[in-house]
Design a protein around this motif. Structure first.
Motif, mmCIF file in Angstrom:
data_model
loop_
_atom_site.group_PDB
_atom_site.id
_atom_site.type_symbol
_atom_site.label_atom_id
_atom_site.label_comp_id
_atom_site.label_asym_id
_atom_site.label_seq_id
_atom_site.Cartn_x
_atom_site.Cartn_y
_atom_site.Cartn_z
ATOM 1 N N VAL A 436 0.853 -1.192 0.000
ATOM 2 C CA VAL A 436 0.000 0.000 0.000
ATOM 3 C C VAL A 436 0.881 1.231 0.000
ATOM 4 N N LEU A 437 0.628 2.167 -0.921
ATOM 5 C CA LEU A 437 1.442 3.373 -1.042
ATOM 6 C C LEU A 437 0.984 4.408 -0.034
ATOM 7 N N SER A 438 1.901 4.986 0.666
ATOM 8 C CA SER A 438 1.610 6.084 1.587
ATOM 9 C C SER A 438 1.948 7.405 0.909
ATOM 10 N N LEU A 439 1.772 8.500 1.666
ATOM 11 C CA LEU A 439 2.098 9.822 1.094
ATOM 12 C C LEU A 439 3.581 9.939 0.804
ATOM 13 N N ASP A 440 4.401 9.431 1.713
ATOM 14 C CA ASP A 440 5.841 9.514 1.490
ATOM 15 C C ASP A 440 6.281 8.657 0.319
ATOM 16 N N ALA A 441 5.521 7.557 0.031
ATOM 17 C CA ALA A 441 5.875 6.712 -1.099
ATOM 18 C C ALA A 441 5.498 7.351 -2.424
ATOM 19 N N LEU A 442 4.565 8.321 -2.418
ATOM 20 C CA LEU A 442 4.157 8.979 -3.657
ATOM 21 C C LEU A 442 5.085 10.136 -3.996
ATOM 22 N N VAL A 443 5.216 11.093 -3.049
ATOM 23 C CA VAL A 443 6.032 12.291 -3.269
ATOM 24 C C VAL A 443 6.902 12.496 -2.051
ATOM 25 N N ALA A 444 8.167 12.697 -2.257
ATOM 26 C CA ALA A 444 9.072 12.954 -1.144
ATOM 27 C C ALA A 444 8.775 14.320 -0.540
ATOM 28 N N PRO A 445 8.886 14.475 0.817
ATOM 29 C CA PRO A 445 8.521 15.753 1.442
ATOM 30 C C PRO A 445 9.388 16.921 0.976
ATOM 31 N N ASP A 446 10.668 16.708 0.747
ATOM 32 C CA ASP A 446 11.581 17.805 0.395
ATOM 33 C C ASP A 446 11.898 17.845 -1.093
ATOM 34 N N THR A 447 11.021 17.354 -1.919
ATOM 35 C CA THR A 447 11.270 17.365 -3.363
ATOM 36 C C THR A 447 11.153 18.785 -3.908
ATOM 37 N N PRO A 448 12.145 19.287 -4.647
ATOM 38 C CA PRO A 448 12.026 20.651 -5.210
ATOM 39 C C PRO A 448 10.944 20.713 -6.280
ATOM 40 N N ILE A 449 10.334 21.890 -6.389
ATOM 41 C CA ILE A 449 9.232 22.112 -7.337
ATOM 42 C C ILE A 449 9.670 23.176 -8.335
ATOM 43 N N GLN A 450 9.434 22.916 -9.599
ATOM 44 C CA GLN A 450 9.730 23.882 -10.664
ATOM 45 C C GLN A 450 8.431 24.568 -11.070
ATOM 46 N N PHE A 451 8.376 25.919 -10.920
ATOM 47 C CA PHE A 451 7.163 26.683 -11.187
ATOM 48 C C PHE A 451 7.163 27.327 -12.570
ATOM 49 N N ASP A 452 8.235 27.270 -13.305
ATOM 50 C CA ASP A 452 8.289 27.904 -14.618
ATOM 51 C C ASP A 452 8.969 26.963 -15.592
ATOM 52 N N SER A 511 0.748 4.535 -9.481
ATOM 53 C CA SER A 511 -0.354 4.750 -8.542
ATOM 54 C C SER A 511 -1.320 5.807 -9.076
ATOM 55 N N ALA A 512 -2.620 5.598 -8.817
ATOM 56 C CA ALA A 512 -3.639 6.560 -9.256
ATOM 57 C C ALA A 512 -3.671 7.801 -8.377
ATOM 58 N N GLU A 513 -3.061 7.744 -7.176
ATOM 59 C CA GLU A 513 -3.071 8.874 -6.257
ATOM 60 C C GLU A 513 -1.890 9.809 -6.457
ATOM 61 N N VAL A 514 -0.976 9.489 -7.348
ATOM 62 C CA VAL A 514 0.236 10.302 -7.465
ATOM 63 C C VAL A 514 -0.068 11.664 -8.085
ATOM 64 N N ILE A 515 -0.987 11.728 -9.066
ATOM 65 C CA ILE A 515 -1.299 13.020 -9.697
ATOM 66 C C ILE A 515 -2.071 13.928 -8.741
ATOM 67 N N PRO A 516 -3.143 13.473 -8.019
ATOM 68 C CA PRO A 516 -3.783 14.365 -7.031
ATOM 69 C C PRO A 516 -2.837 14.842 -5.942
ATOM 70 N N GLU A 517 -1.934 13.971 -5.490
ATOM 71 C CA GLU A 517 -0.990 14.389 -4.457
ATOM 72 C C GLU A 517 -0.005 15.426 -5.004
ATOM 73 N N THR A 518 0.428 15.261 -6.252
ATOM 74 C CA THR A 518 1.309 16.256 -6.865
ATOM 75 C C THR A 518 0.593 17.597 -7.025
ATOM 76 N N MET A 519 -0.689 17.576 -7.430
ATOM 77 C CA MET A 519 -1.465 18.818 -7.520
ATOM 78 C C MET A 519 -1.555 19.508 -6.162
ATOM 79 N N ARG A 520 -1.808 18.727 -5.114
ATOM 80 C CA ARG A 520 -1.937 19.317 -3.784
ATOM 81 C C ARG A 520 -0.639 19.958 -3.334
#
Length: 703
Positions: A436-452, A511-520
């Motif tokens: 079962v995938l958890s939140l940490d298994a989907l997106v790492a907490p300290d992952t950098p985000i590119q806004f442009d 995982s089907a939850e990876v895109i909603p978690e990335t949006m959040r």
């Protein structure tokens, strides 16, 4: 006395078009009152100047009083008490029209002095205040225009300080002048009643005291009426003084509280924070209007939101006009014409763009937040501000894992001891909780985000120019390759207007939850860091790839191979948000997954359906290609088999020829032939016959 309309002094700082319209009504009433007062003054002046024409002058006065009901006063036309009082005065003056002499001193003190003071002092004071207010308003417009034209690139502290000081001084002067002007206009509504009643009361008292015919012409009833009118005048005066005192206190409170609002710069965030829960807003903004093919001008207008529409209204206009529909629209901060605090509103279909400029960064952020709330149709709910507050609060809290999602999988997570034991025991089977995938298994907490979007075109231009110089071919100045067979031969071509929100690396792509978690994660990061600017692009969906194209230069910013797109889905609540996961390979054994999030003007599900259709078309095209290749291989095998058969037939012909030669060589050397001739074989022929016999044997063995 009935209630008197008055101008709101509290709204002088806002200076809205509604307040200006109400001010115009008061000014029109003042002009009408000034005109009427001048006529009444001329009538009383005739009474004072010509005693011999007293009868005609009193008759004219009576006629003017009777015409009071016919005067179209915007604010006092429905005052029945005033109208009935003046009508009774007109009847009394008609009875006194037979008097021929009046003492000049009593008329001058009791009749001419009040009307003269009202005409020469009060009305002229209002005219002077009107001119001063107009001058201060023009100075404020000039100062605010100068401040708005300050360059953002060539920022000069001295020029900015002078512009801010100029705006502060002009705005303060306009506010103070406007408050005193409003106070004078409100006071005039009381003074015009006393200015009309006091001269008439003095005139009647002079008549009573001068003539000895009071007992004959004026009865006790008229004396009681005059006493009642005198008491009413005193009550009006006391009410006026009380109202003037309250307005003066309001002016002092407004001057104290609004001192920090005169400057156009941002106030202290601690005392005046940005409010992001608004669903309605109004104020002055600059709007950009195109005046030519490449030229534009900025105009200061009063903007306000009405339902889901953005309206604008000029100072001289009675009602506002529609600018654009804010439902399903988008807004973002932009750089425009080297001006500060600019933002752009894009309609739901992307066909209409509106560029606006506010005075401060706080005002700009509040306008952007308000338009975003209206775009989500929060204003349609019963408690719109509470719902907007909850939405913004949830966006701020979105950086922490969701409690419900965490509690849902808390029971499935193995403990530290169980995890250690499962790692140490090599032969043991994995626990079901690890699947079962958890939140940490989907997106790492300290992952950098590119806004442009960082386009690699500028980095590749130098290499392309060198290659073009060596090969002698002309390079593309936009950084694109010259071959576009993949896009031209593609069956599917669909173009969508999208805005890039951000991208980040994810740990899993299935995982089907990876895109909603990335949006959040991306939306929460934008809300926390106050990032409202988004890069608008055209998303081209083909059967081979996904392309992000610059709408102005048509340069391909990013290209995603369709085979690398693992999944694509839209947001569950906000259908305009969608994203996809891209599986990229950095090496033969190293691969990583990246999630890209976008906002579109259309429904995100349509874009996801288009991507799915492109993958289906690409799959069927690949199957057709493999079938064609298989058919070609079958044709090649058949041709090869035909060649083998032809070679075998040739070998058989050669064997028959050799066998015929061997049979001929096996006859006796001197035996005549059938026709009586002899066949003579030389040594070479005999050797050839021997070689032919050996070849025949060899061919038979091979056959």
């Amino acid at each position: 006395m009935p209630g008197i309309e008055k101008l709101p002094i509290e709204e002088t700082l806002e200076d809205s078009p509604q307040t200006r319209s109400l001010l115009g009504v008061f000014e029109e009433d003042t002009a009408a009152m000034s005109n009427y007062c001048s006529q009444l003054y001329q009538a009383m002046q005739r009474i004072y100047d010509a005693q011999n024409e007293l009868s005609a002058a009193t008759h004219l006065t009576s006629r003017l009083l009777k015409e009071y009901d016919k005067q179209r006063f915007p604010l006092g036309g429905d005052d029945e008490v005033m109208s009935s009082t003046l009508q009774q005065f007109a009847e009394v003056i008609d009875e006194l029209s037979s008097c021929h002499a009046v003492l000049s001193t009593q008329l001058a003190d009791a009749m001419m002095f009040p009307i003269t003071q009202f005409k020469e002092r009060d009305l002229k004071e209002i005219l002077t205040l009107k001119e001063v207010f107009q001058i201060s308003s023009d100075d404020h417009d000039v100062a605010i225009n100068r401040y708005s034209r300050l360059s953002k690139k060539r920022d000069n502290d001295k020029l900015r300080a002078e512009a801010v000081e100029d705006v502060y001084t002009s705005r303060k002067k306009q506010h103070q002048t406007m408050m005193h002007y409003f106070c004078s206009l409100n006071t005039l509504q009381y003074k015009k009643k006393t200015a009309l009643l006091e001269p008439l009361l003095g005139y009647m008292q002079a008549q009573i005291s001068f003539f000895k015919l009071g007992s004959e012409n004026l009865t006790q009833q008229w004396e009681d009426f005059l006493g009642t009118i005198g008491t009413s005048v005193q009550n009006v005066r006391r009410e006026m003084e009380k109202e003037v005192g309250q307005m003066q206190e309001t002016i002092q409170e407004m001057e104290t509280s609004c001192d920090q609002l005169y400057a156009p710069c941002d106030p202290d965030p601690a005392h005046s924070p940005v409010c992001r829960n608004l669903t309605r807003k109004q104020g002055y903004l600059y709007i950009r209007n195109k005046t030519g093919l490449v030229s534009s001008s900025w105009e200061r207008q009063y903007f306000f939101t009405q339902g889901g529409n953005l309206m604008q209204q000029g100072r001289s206009e009675v009602a506002g006009g529609l600018v654009t529909d804010l439902d399903n629209s988008s807004v973002m901060a932009v750089d425009c014409d080297d001006r500060r605090f600019c933002f752009q509103v894009t309609s739901f279909d992307g066909k209409k763009l509106v560029w606006l400029q506010s005075e401060s960064r706080k005002d700009c952020e509040e306008w952007i937040s308000t338009i975003n709330n209206i775009s989500k149709r929060i204003y349609l709910s019963e408690n719109a501000e509470e719902l907007a507050a909850r939405v913004n609060q949830s966006a701020l809290e979105a950086v922490t894992p969701s409690p419900s999602f965490q509690q849902r999988h808390e029971s499935m997570r193995p403990s530290s001891k169980g995890r250690a034991s499962s790692i140490s025991s090599v032969g043991s089977e994995p626990s079901p909780a690890l699947s079962v995938l958890s939140l940490d298994a989907l997106v790492a907490p300290d992952t950098p985000i590119q806004f442009d979007i960082i386009s690699p075109v500028s980095e590749e231009n130098s290499g392309q120019s060198k290659t073009a110089a060596q090969s002698g071919r002309r390079s593309n100045p936009f950084g694109e390759s010259g071959t576009s067979e993949d896009s031209e031969d593609s069956i599917l071509h669909q173009l969508f207007i999208v805005r890039f929100l951000g991208s980040m690396e994810v740990r899993t792509a299935e995982s089907a939850e990876v895109i909603p978690e990335t949006m959040r994660q991306i939306l929460a990061a934008r809300a926390i860091h106050n990032i409202f600017r988004m890069t608008e692009s055209h998303l081209l969906v083909t059967c081979d790839c996904l392309k992000l194209i610059d709408p102005q230069t048509q340069v391909t910013r990013l290209r995603f191979p369709l085979t690398s797109v693992v999944q694509c889905s839209s947001h569950q609540d906000n259908k305009r948000l969608f994203g996809f996961v891209l599986q990229t390979a950095d090496g033969p054994a190293d691969s990583r997954a990246v999630g890209y999030i976008f906002e579109s003007n259309n429904d995100g599900e349509k874009i996801c359906d288009s991507v799915g259709l492109a993958k289906q078309i690409a799959f069927h095209s690949e199957m057709d290609r493999k079938a064609v290749e298989k058919r070609k291989e079958h044709d090649k095998a058949k041709e090869k088999q035909q060649e083998e058969l032809s070679k075998q037939k040739q070998i058989e012909k050669d064997l028959e020829e050799q066998s015929r030669l061997i049979a001929a060589s096996s006859r006796p050397p001197n035996q005549p032939a059938a026709d009586g001739q002899f066949l003579v074989l030389s040594n070479s022929q005999s050797e050839d016959s021997d070689a032919g016999e050996e070849g025949k044997k060899k061919g038979e063995s091979e056959a």
